[in-house]
Motif scaffolding. Structure first.
Motif, PDB file in Angstrom:
ATOM      1  N   ASP A   1       0.483  -1.463   0.229  1.00  0.00           N
ATOM      2  CA  ASP A   1       0.362   0.217  -0.460  1.00  0.00           C
ATOM      3  C   ASP A   1       1.061   1.216   0.036  1.00  0.00           C
ATOM      4  O   ASP A   1       0.717   2.211  -0.628  1.00  0.00           O
ATOM      5  CB  ASP A   1      -0.787   0.122   1.056  1.00  0.00           C
ATOM      6  CG  ASP A   1      -2.554   1.087   1.293  1.00  0.00           C
ATOM      7  OD1 ASP A   1      -2.898   1.152  -0.046  1.00  0.00           O
ATOM      8  OD2 ASP A   1      -3.174   1.115   1.819  1.00  0.00           O
ATOM      9  N   GLY A   2       2.183   1.027   0.830  1.00  0.00           N
ATOM     10  CA  GLY A   2       2.377   2.790   0.317  1.00  0.00           C
ATOM     11  C   GLY A   2       3.985   2.708  -0.358  1.00  0.00           C
ATOM     12  O   GLY A   2       3.563   3.496  -1.047  1.00  0.00           O
ATOM     13  N   GLU A   3       3.976   1.447  -1.220  1.00  0.00           N
ATOM     14  CA  GLU A   3       4.565   1.526  -2.994  1.00  0.00           C
ATOM     15  C   GLU A   3       3.244   1.960  -3.412  1.00  0.00           C
ATOM     16  O   GLU A   3       4.142   3.080  -4.266  1.00  0.00           O
ATOM     17  CB  GLU A   3       5.236  -0.129  -3.159  1.00  0.00           C
ATOM     18  CG  GLU A   3       6.495   0.610  -4.349  1.00  0.00           C
ATOM     19  CD  GLU A   3       7.253  -0.910  -4.498  1.00  0.00           C
ATOM     20  OE1 GLU A   3       7.989  -1.230  -5.331  1.00  0.00           O
ATOM     21  OE2 GLU A   3       6.692  -1.991  -3.626  1.00  0.00           O
ATOM     22  N   LEU A   4       2.651   2.445  -3.662  1.00  0.00           N
ATOM     23  CA  LEU A   4       1.405   2.448  -4.285  1.00  0.00           C
ATOM     24  C   LEU A   4       1.191   3.615  -4.137  1.00  0.00           C
ATOM     25  O   LEU A   4       0.573   4.258  -4.999  1.00  0.00           O
ATOM     26  CB  LEU A   4       0.180   1.406  -4.131  1.00  0.00           C
ATOM     27  CG  LEU A   4       0.483   0.207  -4.944  1.00  0.00           C
ATOM     28  CD1 LEU A   4      -1.038  -0.611  -4.620  1.00  0.00           C
ATOM     29  CD2 LEU A   4       0.018   0.763  -6.746  1.00  0.00           C
ATOM     30  N   GLU A   5       1.394   4.358  -2.500  1.00  0.00           N
ATOM     31  CA  GLU A   5       0.669   5.471  -2.337  1.00  0.00           C
ATOM     32  C   GLU A   5       2.387   6.461  -3.094  1.00  0.00           C
ATOM     33  O   GLU A   5       1.986   7.347  -3.690  1.00  0.00           O
ATOM     34  CB  GLU A   5       0.303   6.001  -1.074  1.00  0.00           C
ATOM     35  CG  GLU A   5       0.349   7.869  -0.257  1.00  0.00           C
ATOM     36  CD  GLU A   5       0.185   6.925   0.821  1.00  0.00           C
ATOM     37  OE1 GLU A   5      -0.332   8.655   1.759  1.00  0.00           O
ATOM     38  OE2 GLU A   5      -0.378   6.395   1.535  1.00  0.00           O
ATOM     39  N   ALA A   6       3.389   5.965  -3.013  1.00  0.00           N
ATOM     40  CA  ALA A   6       4.237   6.775  -3.474  1.00  0.00           C
ATOM     41  C   ALA A   6       4.586   6.756  -4.589  1.00  0.00           C
ATOM     42  O   ALA A   6       4.933   7.986  -5.750  1.00  0.00           O
ATOM     43  CB  ALA A   6       5.759   6.270  -2.765  1.00  0.00           C
ATOM     44  N   ALA A   7       4.303   6.245  -6.143  1.00  0.00           N
ATOM     45  CA  ALA A   7       3.972   6.087  -6.881  1.00  0.00           C
ATOM     46  C   ALA A   7       2.715   6.438  -7.728  1.00  0.00           C
ATOM     47  O   ALA A   7       2.499   6.371  -8.962  1.00  0.00           O
ATOM     48  CB  ALA A   7       4.119   4.561  -8.173  1.00  0.00           C
ATOM     49  N   SER A   8       1.932   7.108  -6.841  1.00  0.00           N
ATOM     50  CA  SER A   8       0.529   6.960  -6.939  1.00  0.00           C
ATOM     51  C   SER A   8       0.886   9.325  -7.110  1.00  0.00           C
ATOM     52  O   SER A   8       1.921   9.982  -6.513  1.00  0.00           O
ATOM     53  CB  SER A   8      -0.545   7.629  -5.607  1.00  0.00           C
ATOM     54  OG  SER A   8      -0.409   5.758  -6.186  1.00  0.00           O
ATOM     55  N   LEU A   9      -0.432   9.568  -8.532  1.00  0.00           N
ATOM     56  CA  LEU A   9      -0.672  11.625  -7.738  1.00  0.00           C
ATOM     57  C   LEU A   9      -0.638  11.597  -6.597  1.00  0.00           C
ATOM     58  O   LEU A   9      -0.888  10.982  -5.528  1.00  0.00           O
ATOM     59  CB  LEU A   9      -1.676  11.774  -8.790  1.00  0.00           C
ATOM     60  CG  LEU A   9      -1.375  11.222 -10.176  1.00  0.00           C
ATOM     61  CD1 LEU A   9      -3.435  11.458 -10.970  1.00  0.00           C
ATOM     62  CD2 LEU A   9       0.047  11.841 -10.805  1.00  0.00           C
ATOM     63  N   PRO A  10       0.086  12.736  -5.969  1.00  0.00           N
ATOM     64  CA  PRO A  10      -0.620  13.007  -4.582  1.00  0.00           C
ATOM     65  C   PRO A  10      -1.404  13.817  -4.998  1.00  0.00           C
ATOM     66  O   PRO A  10      -1.973  15.189  -4.867  1.00  0.00           O
ATOM     67  CB  PRO A  10       0.561  14.515  -4.574  1.00  0.00           C
ATOM     68  CG  PRO A  10       1.340  14.582  -6.012  1.00  0.00           C
ATOM     69  CD  PRO A  10       0.840  13.718  -6.835  1.00  0.00           C
ATOM     70  N   LEU A  11      -2.424  12.919  -3.512  1.00  0.00           N
ATOM     71  CA  LEU A  11      -4.120  13.553  -3.197  1.00  0.00           C
ATOM     72  C   LEU A  11      -3.926  12.738  -1.985  1.00  0.00           C
ATOM     73  O   LEU A  11      -3.646  11.682  -2.062  1.00  0.00           O
ATOM     74  CB  LEU A  11      -4.355  12.587  -4.550  1.00  0.00           C
ATOM     75  CG  LEU A  11      -4.431  12.777  -6.229  1.00  0.00           C
ATOM     76  CD1 LEU A  11      -5.472  11.955  -6.698  1.00  0.00           C
ATOM     77  CD2 LEU A  11      -4.926  14.314  -6.396  1.00  0.00           C
TER      78      LEU A  11
END
Length: 314
Positions: free
Chosen positions: A170-180
């Motif tokens: 979950d943390g890796e996906l969030e880091a690769a995601s747009l900063p929303l």
């Protein structure tokens, strides 16, 4: 050119319907732009990502996904245990991230739930990431966020919090995601209220079930009594029919016997033919016959008897 493809990373009821709305609005927003959008809602998501990476070496790929907590919450709506939902999410999230690590410059993740909360912020962040020039031709509307129940949110958060692999993915996906920004509110008071309401509903349902069971028991007793009465009446009818049958059979036999006796009484008596007799029989029987005739002419009978004896001596 815009292309929309799908993957499966957790699904569920109203949340899935909201996800479809997000996909449609993203499709409209990204019209006529060289970007491929892949939604985390269908089984072939990983294959769709691999195909998109193979078809073009330059196009950007936007992968829409759900955080682990949302996947678990949607599973709870469908009565799916948190462990099962989380296991599916971890497997598919790990596969997507494996493809992302090989193409970090081309793949961008975006949380569908975050897009639902603030579509305009998503537009701005995506334009900044892709260095898009000019204002978008279509503005995205604010979408209705799925209303997860408080207890579902708490259970989902607890399930993810105690799973180190899920936290890491979950943390890796969030880091690769747009900063929303994304919030997943958990309110213990509301959850307790929901449990009390559910408990009251369960108590009421149990009371109704008890009443229904009592009614069923009463109907069963009535049915058993009616069935027993019917069996008794049927046995009585069978006994009565048996007695009537035996009486009718005896009466029939009596009529047959009477008819046979009547036929025997009315039949003519057959007389057997007379047999010729010898002289000895005639001589021995004649005295008896003549004696009976003495009363009419005794002298003639004596004479006839003596003559007969004389002939017999000769």
């Amino acid at each position: 050119m815009f292309d929309i493809r799908t993957a499966n990373l957790g699904d569920g009821g109203e949340g899935q319907a909201a996800e479809v709305d997000v996909i449609k609005q993203v499709q409209s927003y990204l019209a006529d732009r060289d970007i491929t959008a892949i939604s985390a809602s269908e089984p072939d998501g990983v294959d769709a990502l691999r195909r998109a990476l193979a078809e073009s070496a330059e196009s950007r790929i936007l992968v829409l996904y759900d955080p682990a907590r949302i996947a678990v919450a949607r599973g709870l709506v469908l009565n799916c245990p948190p462990s099962a939902s989380l296991a599916v999410w971890k497997q598919q999230a790990g596969t997507l991230l494996s493809a992302y690590r090989l193409h970090r410059q081309r793949v961008i993740f975006a949380s569908i739930s975050a897009i639902e909360l603030d579509p305009q912020l998503f537009q701005t962040a995506l334009m900044q990431r892709l260095a898009m020039l000019g204002a978008p031709t279509h503005a995205m509307l604010r979408l209705s966020v799925p209303a997860w129940k408080a207890w579902q949110a708490i259970v989902a958060c607890q399930a993810v919090a105690f799973d180190r692999v899920a936290l890491s993915l979950d943390g890796e996906l969030e880091a690769a995601s747009l900063p929303l920004p994304f919030s997943f509110p958990t309110d213990p008071d509301t959850a307790l209220s929901e449990f009390r309401i559910a408990e009251a509903g369960l108590t009421k349902a149990q009371a109704q079930l008890g009443e229904l069971q009592s009614e069923i028991d009463e109907q069963r007793k009535t049915f058993d009594a009616e069935r027993s009465l019917l069996y008794r009446q049927l046995a009585e009818v069978q006994q009565e029919l048996r007695e009537q049958f035996l009486a009718a059979a005896a009466h029939h036999d009596s009529l047959v016997r009477i008819r046979q006796e009547q036929e025997s009484a009315s039949a003519p008596i057959e007389t057997p033919p007379a047999q010729p007799r010898s002289h000895e029989e005639d001589a021995t029987s004649r005295p008896h016959a003549t004696i009976s005739g003495w009363k009419s002419n005794p002298f003639q009978e004596i004479k006839r008897t003596l003559t007969g004896l004389s002939r017999a001596e000769r």
